[in-house]
Design a protein around this motif. Structure first.
Motif: not given
Ligand code: HEC
Length: 106
Positions: A34-35, A38-39, A79, A82, A85
């Motif tokens: 899931k992350c 972007c991260h 945020k 972001m 979830y």
């Protein structure tokens, strides 16, 4: 009878190991699923999406200083760009994924 008992023991041991690994892995798995888009795998936010949205690297001083509660809240509620979830991941998954983020800060 003896053979049946051994089979049972072997099966129990294998399934016990399987579930321990699953627990230890779940934060990393959630992160990868899931992350990372972007991260980035290393938490640097250096993917095209992460760069365009200005995701801070997880090892930047303000995020190292941020409490677990802060990071959990950001994951739950979102945020800036972001996504939130809450409702997509359970509280336990969010806690595990934040614990995984901590490992990327070292
Ligand atoms: C669509 C891109 C995207 C995805 C997917 C994404 N994030 Fe983020 N994330 C961001 C951006 C952008 C920020 C910076 C937000 C800001 O400070 O404005 C951020 C910030 C954060 C922060 C730090 C908030 C802070 O205080 O600066 C945490 C923690 C975080 N993300 C966790 C996660 C987790 C965990 C996942 C996966 C479940 C995830 N993110 C998935 C884009 C994303």
């Amino acid at each position: 009878m003896k053979k049946v008992t051994w089979t049972w023991i072997v099966v129990s041991v294998i399934s016990a190991f399987g579930s321990t690994t699953a627990l230890a892995q779940s934060g990393a798995d959630t992160y990868k699923a899931k992350c990372v888009s972007c991260h980035a795998a290393d938490g640097s936010g250096s993917t095209p999406a992460g760069k365009s949205m200005k995701a801070l690297p997880f090892n930047s001083p303000e995020l190292v200083k941020a409490s677990d509660d802060d990071l959990i809240a950001a994951t739950k509620n979102g945020k800036g760009k972001m996504p939130a979830y809450k409702g997509k991941l359970t509280d336990a998954q969010i806690k595990d994924v934040v614990a995984y983020i901590r490992t990327l800060q070292k």
